[in-house]
Design a protein around this motif. Structure first.
Motif, PDB file in Angstrom:
ATOM      1  N   GLY A 218      12.222  -2.730   8.624  1.00 11.72           N
ATOM      2  CA  GLY A 218      11.553  -1.706   7.836  1.00 11.72           C
ATOM      3  C   GLY A 218      10.548  -2.393   6.934  1.00 11.72           C
ATOM      4  O   GLY A 218      10.784  -3.526   6.499  1.00 11.72           O
ATOM      5  N   LEU A 219       9.437  -1.749   6.670  1.00 11.97           N
ATOM      6  CA  LEU A 219       8.438  -2.344   5.780  1.00 11.97           C
ATOM      7  C   LEU A 219       7.752  -1.196   5.057  1.00 11.97           C
ATOM      8  O   LEU A 219       6.872  -0.541   5.613  1.00 11.97           O
ATOM      9  CB  LEU A 219       7.430  -3.188   6.576  1.00 11.97           C
ATOM     10  CG  LEU A 219       6.341  -3.913   5.769  1.00 11.97           C
ATOM     11  CD1 LEU A 219       6.909  -4.653   4.574  1.00 11.97           C
ATOM     12  CD2 LEU A 219       5.569  -4.878   6.654  1.00 11.97           C
ATOM     13  N   GLU A 220       8.229  -0.923   3.850  1.00  9.10           N
ATOM     14  CA  GLU A 220       7.810   0.275   3.129  1.00  9.10           C
ATOM     15  C   GLU A 220       7.154  -0.097   1.812  1.00  9.10           C
ATOM     16  O   GLU A 220       7.502  -1.112   1.207  1.00  9.10           O
ATOM     17  CB  GLU A 220       9.033   1.147   2.839  1.00  9.10           C
ATOM     18  CG  GLU A 220       9.774   1.592   4.087  1.00  9.10           C
ATOM     19  CD  GLU A 220       9.124   2.771   4.782  1.00  9.10           C
ATOM     20  OE1 GLU A 220       9.004   2.731   6.009  1.00  9.10           O
ATOM     21  OE2 GLU A 220       8.727   3.717   4.075  1.00  9.10           O
ATOM     22  N   MET A 221       6.240   0.743   1.391  1.00 10.39           N
ATOM     23  CA  MET A 221       5.540   0.479   0.142  1.00 10.39           C
ATOM     24  C   MET A 221       5.574   1.729  -0.732  1.00 10.39           C
ATOM     25  O   MET A 221       5.517   2.841  -0.225  1.00 10.39           O
ATOM     26  CB  MET A 221       4.092   0.097   0.457  1.00 10.39           C
ATOM     27  CG  MET A 221       3.261  -0.245  -0.753  1.00 10.39           C
ATOM     28  SD  MET A 221       1.750  -1.102  -0.186  1.00 10.39           S
ATOM     29  CE  MET A 221       0.741  -0.947  -1.654  1.00 10.39           C
TER      30      MET A 221
ATOM     31  N   ASP B  22      11.328  -1.890  -9.908  1.00 14.70           N
ATOM     32  CA  ASP B  22      10.491  -2.469 -10.950  1.00 14.70           C
ATOM     33  C   ASP B  22       9.396  -1.452 -11.284  1.00 14.70           C
ATOM     34  O   ASP B  22       8.377  -1.365 -10.599  1.00 14.70           O
ATOM     35  CB  ASP B  22       9.891  -3.774 -10.402  1.00 14.70           C
ATOM     36  CG  ASP B  22       8.939  -4.423 -11.392  1.00 14.70           C
ATOM     37  OD1 ASP B  22       8.703  -3.842 -12.484  1.00 14.70           O
ATOM     38  OD2 ASP B  22       8.439  -5.513 -11.076  1.00 14.70           O
ATOM     39  N   ILE B  23       9.628  -0.673 -12.327  1.00 17.17           N
ATOM     40  CA  ILE B  23       8.689   0.421 -12.610  1.00 17.17           C
ATOM     41  C   ILE B  23       7.436  -0.053 -13.342  1.00 17.17           C
ATOM     42  O   ILE B  23       6.525   0.729 -13.589  1.00 17.17           O
ATOM     43  CB  ILE B  23       9.359   1.579 -13.393  1.00 17.17           C
ATOM     44  CG1 ILE B  23       9.958   1.049 -14.699  1.00 17.17           C
ATOM     45  CG2 ILE B  23      10.434   2.265 -12.554  1.00 17.17           C
ATOM     46  CD1 ILE B  23      10.452   2.160 -15.599  1.00 17.17           C
ATOM     47  N   ASP B  24       7.374  -1.335 -13.641  1.00 14.92           N
ATOM     48  CA  ASP B  24       6.144  -1.868 -14.225  1.00 14.92           C
ATOM     49  C   ASP B  24       5.171  -2.347 -13.147  1.00 14.92           C
ATOM     50  O   ASP B  24       3.980  -2.502 -13.395  1.00 14.92           O
ATOM     51  CB  ASP B  24       6.461  -3.034 -15.175  1.00 14.92           C
ATOM     52  CG  ASP B  24       7.290  -2.554 -16.363  1.00 14.92           C
ATOM     53  OD1 ASP B  24       7.006  -1.425 -16.851  1.00 14.92           O
ATOM     54  OD2 ASP B  24       8.227  -3.257 -16.758  1.00 14.92           O
ATOM     55  N   ALA B  25       5.692  -2.586 -11.979  1.00 15.47           N
ATOM     56  CA  ALA B  25       4.834  -3.089 -10.891  1.00 15.47           C
ATOM     57  C   ALA B  25       3.863  -2.002 -10.437  1.00 15.47           C
ATOM     58  O   ALA B  25       4.208  -0.816 -10.428  1.00 15.47           O
ATOM     59  CB  ALA B  25       5.705  -3.530  -9.722  1.00 15.47           C
ATOM     60  N   ALA B  26       2.659  -2.417 -10.058  1.00 11.36           N
ATOM     61  CA  ALA B  26       1.687  -1.455  -9.530  1.00 11.36           C
ATOM     62  C   ALA B  26       2.147  -0.939  -8.163  1.00 11.36           C
ATOM     63  O   ALA B  26       1.891   0.201  -7.788  1.00 11.36           O
ATOM     64  CB  ALA B  26       0.319  -2.120  -9.403  1.00 11.36           C
ATOM     65  N   ALA B  27       2.835  -1.802  -7.443  1.00 14.18           N
ATOM     66  CA  ALA B  27       3.381  -1.398  -6.134  1.00 14.18           C
ATOM     67  C   ALA B  27       4.608  -2.238  -5.834  1.00 14.18           C
ATOM     68  O   ALA B  27       4.686  -3.396  -6.242  1.00 14.18           O
ATOM     69  CB  ALA B  27       2.338  -1.615  -5.034  1.00 14.18           C
ATOM     70  N   ILE B  28       5.567  -1.643  -5.141  1.00 15.18           N
ATOM     71  CA  ILE B  28       6.684  -2.443  -4.640  1.00 15.18           C
ATOM     72  C   ILE B  28       6.748  -2.313  -3.120  1.00 15.18           C
ATOM     73  O   ILE B  28       6.400  -1.284  -2.544  1.00 15.18           O
ATOM     74  CB  ILE B  28       8.051  -2.068  -5.265  1.00 15.18           C
ATOM     75  CG1 ILE B  28       8.370  -0.581  -5.030  1.00 15.18           C
ATOM     76  CG2 ILE B  28       8.095  -2.391  -6.742  1.00 15.18           C
ATOM     77  CD1 ILE B  28       9.811  -0.234  -5.411  1.00 15.18           C
ATOM     78  N   LEU B  29       7.164  -3.407  -2.507  1.00 15.75           N
ATOM     79  CA  LEU B  29       7.381  -3.409  -1.055  1.00 15.75           C
ATOM     80  C   LEU B  29       8.874  -3.571  -0.796  1.00 15.75           C
ATOM     81  O   LEU B  29       9.546  -4.341  -1.484  1.00 15.75           O
ATOM     82  CB  LEU B  29       6.694  -4.604  -0.393  1.00 15.75           C
ATOM     83  CG  LEU B  29       5.193  -4.604  -0.204  1.00 15.75           C
ATOM     84  CD1 LEU B  29       4.786  -5.809   0.652  1.00 15.75           C
ATOM     85  CD2 LEU B  29       4.747  -3.323   0.480  1.00 15.75           C
ATOM     86  N   LEU B  30       9.374  -2.857   0.207  1.00 13.75           N
ATOM     87  CA  LEU B  30      10.733  -3.073   0.700  1.00 13.75           C
ATOM     88  C   LEU B  30      10.602  -3.622   2.115  1.00 13.75           C
ATOM     89  O   LEU B  30       9.995  -2.982   2.978  1.00 13.75           O
ATOM     90  CB  LEU B  30      11.511  -1.751   0.733  1.00 13.75           C
ATOM     91  CG  LEU B  30      11.791  -1.092  -0.616  1.00 13.75           C
ATOM     92  CD1 LEU B  30      12.390   0.300  -0.417  1.00 13.75           C
ATOM     93  CD2 LEU B  30      12.736  -1.961  -1.441  1.00 13.75           C
ATOM     94  N   CYS B  31      11.123  -4.828   2.352  1.00 16.05           N
ATOM     95  CA  CYS B  31      11.011  -5.456   3.674  1.00 16.05           C
ATOM     96  C   CYS B  31      12.407  -5.749   4.181  1.00 16.05           C
ATOM     97  O   CYS B  31      13.108  -6.582   3.598  1.00 16.05           O
ATOM     98  CB  CYS B  31      10.283  -6.793   3.611  1.00 16.05           C
ATOM     99  SG  CYS B  31       8.756  -6.727   2.709  1.00 16.05           S
ATOM    100  N   GLU B  32      12.803  -5.081   5.251  1.00 14.41           N
ATOM    101  CA  GLU B  32      14.159  -5.281   5.757  1.00 14.41           C
ATOM    102  C   GLU B  32      14.170  -6.186   6.984  1.00 14.41           C
ATOM    103  O   GLU B  32      13.268  -6.151   7.813  1.00 14.41           O
ATOM    104  CB  GLU B  32      14.799  -3.936   6.109  1.00 14.41           C
ATOM    105  CG  GLU B  32      16.228  -4.078   6.642  1.00 14.41           C
ATOM    106  CD  GLU B  32      17.086  -2.845   6.400  1.00 14.41           C
ATOM    107  OE1 GLU B  32      17.388  -2.576   5.224  1.00 14.41           O
ATOM    108  OE2 GLU B  32      17.439  -2.159   7.369  1.00 14.41           O
ATOM    109  N   SER B  33      15.202  -6.986   7.079  1.00 10.77           N
ATOM    110  CA  SER B  33      15.444  -7.798   8.263  1.00 10.77           C
ATOM    111  C   SER B  33      16.832  -7.443   8.776  1.00 10.77           C
ATOM    112  O   SER B  33      17.745  -7.255   7.982  1.00 10.77           O
ATOM    113  CB  SER B  33      15.402  -9.283   7.885  1.00 10.77           C
ATOM    114  OG  SER B  33      15.776 -10.076   8.995  1.00 10.77           O
TER     115      SER B  33
END
Lengths: 495, 495
Positions: free
Chosen positions: A259-262, A280-291
């Motif tokens: 999975g690779l979600e933003m 992390d609600i301070d980040a401009a964007a977060i990515l979730l990368c699953e293996s």
């Protein structure tokens, strides 16, 4: 002579249809009173509503065959319906038509752990298939956010995806065979156990055909072994452009994450108070990368992705330490839509795709549109396959806002086409994006779609006016009038 | 009044067609003399031959559009042709028709190493795509045995596979978009860069449609990174049943080998003197199991597969020590067909699929058929995906042997259907297996194919009488007369 003939046509027509249906079905399977049919007036795209004339809920395939033959004989338009979780209005009823619900066709016919297949009826819920396969350590891969509720029949109609479709494919890649009833009541089976079935690949045509070609009564799905281990990285970026480029970097390195979600900041701030996923609600964007895979494969891939994300400018990286934590990381993403409903009176979920390398660029242009339309937009993406889900937040009670949201959405879709993408990734065209199909395809291409539609449904009774716009409609595009809660069709001849 | 009117109709018709074509094409692009059109009288299924009326070889898409419009206006049937390496007679001409060769449309338009795609014309050879991508360390995955010669246009028409399709998929899984000219001369583009294109999945329908729906003029293929390492195991078995079960065991363990091929003793003995691949010619069957990926992945998978094959009863196991040795192991498998030509005056290559778990069982039944028909059969398989290639050896000069070989082949295909498989894995139906389609599909299913054919080609001008049998033909099946080298159609009305 007879007072009944003085009744309006719609009333006598409804009475005739109900009488005819009751000859085929038990009384409880034919709904026509307002209170009974109210739940069917819309699907997940609740802004578009229409009460149908009648709802039929067959218990058996044999009843379904008879209903279709009746509809053909009475020239009654049919709108097929699964769980009604669709997001493009594909199951929105037609005022003078029948809604055909597959809800009662909900048997799991067979789970074959050796062949790794399951044969199920269309009304079986997506997650119920995986539940039935779980004792054999197998599961059904496509996992739309609505997987608790949505049915495999609806998944077939929409070619549904999910957060894992980057690695495991869409519905079309996980369904081996369908059994279909045609508008004439014929039963045909498409596809098979082999990698390729002889003759034309009509299985692929049926999957994603939005109920326009026939009604599926049995689906043979592929089951796959549960990965031994799965692990997800959550990476923060202080800039959406960097996050978008990181997605391209991961894929460019030859990795196919499970999975690779933003999610952008608006999304994570929207979700976090509700789900407490630890974002992390301070980040401009977060990515979730699953293996996922064997423990060795997962360790190696997580290390590789961590290195790439760091090089791409991630400001913070967390790796799930347990399966509970992994599911918690995902819970935020999976609940983005309901969370939108908590912070905004209404939201409008778009579903376009773009080439991955244009992610950063498109995000900036959507940001500019927020000012233009005066509406906020939360962005969640199946980033790995370039599938955007911008959630446009609005308040339908404020005059003009729904209209603005629709225009905002249409501009996003046009942008998707402009950069080489498409107007829908996995939600289908339905009624919502039918005008955008005029942007996506040439008249000759739309005619090719119609030719195939016509091949299966000469009289255009199966979900008419969905998915493929007529030449006339495209000519009118821009002048069509849409009212809140009720789509008014201009009185056009069909096709 | 005019002596020319006394000429037979076929002569005046040919003259009219040639005159009309010459107005559209340079002289060298229109062939009609016997010596010029002789090379086009058959494809790789050389037992079926028919001289066409005329052969057209357009240089450009614009010319191709005009040819199709001309054929439509003159009601001239068209047989599209790539390199003519097909094995089911899909490119066998029609006596009163035109052969449309895409040989001159052979430009590689673009290789995009970032998007990992190549855009090519249909006449580009399969291997030429990988050659063009090699500087970027990319390649095009589907690798039919004929890949040196066969073209991507033909691959699209037949949905070609190859020894690596178990892991990397068929043509349909590796083509992202096609540009098609319809019989009306319209140009449409199907598919796109996204995982799923909106509207009906007509891309999948075109791939494998055997030239029945339109002519492809541009193909966008997916390129994938060359694996860092590849390694192949050669395992011997003293019993074909054990070999067949070993295949099921490998797959059952959740491994997807890059290739998983099986050859019986007849095949390895046929090939070895010719290719010197180092095969164990005493073994009843040999398996070739390839692993590719990172060096670590390959080492792990080779170890895992070695353990499984040993447990399944392999009597001897060799692992390729170098890429030269790996290619040598494969060379025997890839040259099985030419090798058959060296030991037998003629051979007939079948192409059925079966569920993997039935491999051993089907092998024994084919063995029994060898006695029944008095012919030898060498068995090579894409074992991993259950795709059989029995090579029936015969001598066409011995009276009745071709007929026996055909009956033998038909019985193998019926057996494939009986055990839940299909009549073709990757060679297509063409003319060869058209009767077997009557066994595979019900009249309603065949009508669904026709409906789609009709949607694109109302007058049935595009490769008519191939791939889908008419109801009439199926009714006649068994009574149809086939003569060596020339298939005589009964004088039936079309459809």
């Amino acid at each position: 002579m007879n007072a009944i003939t003085d009744l309006p046509y719609t009333v006598t027509r409804q009475r005739d249809v109900v009488d005819a249906l009751r000859k085929l079905l038990p009384e409880r399977c034919v709904l026509f009173n307002d209170e009974d049919i109210r739940p069917y007036e819309c699907d997940g795209l609740a802004a578009y509503r229409q009460m149908p004339m009648v709802v039929a809920l067959p218990d058996t395939e044999a009843q379904l065959v008879q209903i279709l033959q009746l509809c053909r004989d009475m020239q009654l338009p049919i709108v097929p319906r699964g769980a009604g979780t669709g997001l493009s209005g594909g199951a929105m009823p037609i005022a003078d038509g029948l809604v055909l619900s597959t809800a009662k066709l909900n048997r799991i016919i067979k789970v074959d752990p050796v062949a790794r297949t399951a044969v199920v009826q269309p009304g079986v819920r997506n997650l119920a298939i995986s539940d039935a396969a779980a004792p054999h350590n197998l599961y059904y891969a496509p996992d739309p956010s609505s997987q608790i509720a949505c049915t495999i029949g609806g998944n077939v109609a929409e070619n549904s995806g999910g957060v894992h479709c980057l690695k495991y494919g869409l519905t079309v890649h996980n369904v081996m065979r369908v059994r279909v009833v045609t508008i004439d009541g014929d039963i045909i089976e498409l596809g098979g156990a082999a990698l390729d079935a002889p003759g034309l690949d009509l299985l692929a045509v049926f999957i994603g055909s939005e109920g326009m070609l026939g009604i599926v009564t049995e689906v043979t799905v592929r089951l796959i072994p549960k990965p031994q281990r799965a692990c997800v990285i959550m990476a923060s970026f202080d800039d959406v452009v960097k996050g978008g480029n990181a997605v391209a970097d991961v894929i460019g390195a030859g990795i196919i994450p499970a999975g690779l979600e933003m999610m952008d900041r608006t999304s994570s701030r929207m979700v976090e108070p509700f789900v407490k996923a630890g974002y992390d609600i301070d980040a401009a964007a977060i990515l979730l990368c699953e293996s996922d895979g064997t423990p060795e494969e997962v360790s190696e891939e997580i290390a590789h992705m961590t290195a790439i994300l760091t090089a791409s400018g991630a400001t913070k990286i967390s790796v799930s330490g347990s399966d509970e934590e992994r599911l918690r990381f995902w819970s935020g993403r999976k609940n983005a839509f309901p969370a939108a409903g908590r912070i905004s009176p209404d939201y409008y979920c778009m579903d376009g795709t773009i080439p991955r390398k244009r992610l950063a660029d498109v995000l900036l242009r959507i940001e500019a549109m927020e000012s233009k339309y005066g509406l906020r937009c939360a962005n969640v993406f199946h980033a790995g396959d370039g599938n955007l889900h911008p959630l446009i937040l609005f308040d339908a009670n404020k005059p003009g806002e729904f209209h603005q949201a629709e225009a905002f959405g249409a501009e996003i879709l046009e942008l998707c086409v402009e950069v080489g993408g498409t107007i829908t990734g996995e939600h289908g065209v339905g009624i919502e994006k039918i005008n955008s199909m005029c942007v996506q395809y040439s008249p000759q291409e739309r005619e090719a779609f119609f030719a195939v539609k016509r091949a299966f449904d000469t009289a255009f009774l199966l979900n008419p006016d969905k998915a493929i716009p007529s030449l006339h409609r495209c000519a009118e595009y821009g002048k069509m009038h849409v009212q809140r809660g009720q789509l008014k069709f201009p009185d056009l001849p069909r096709f």
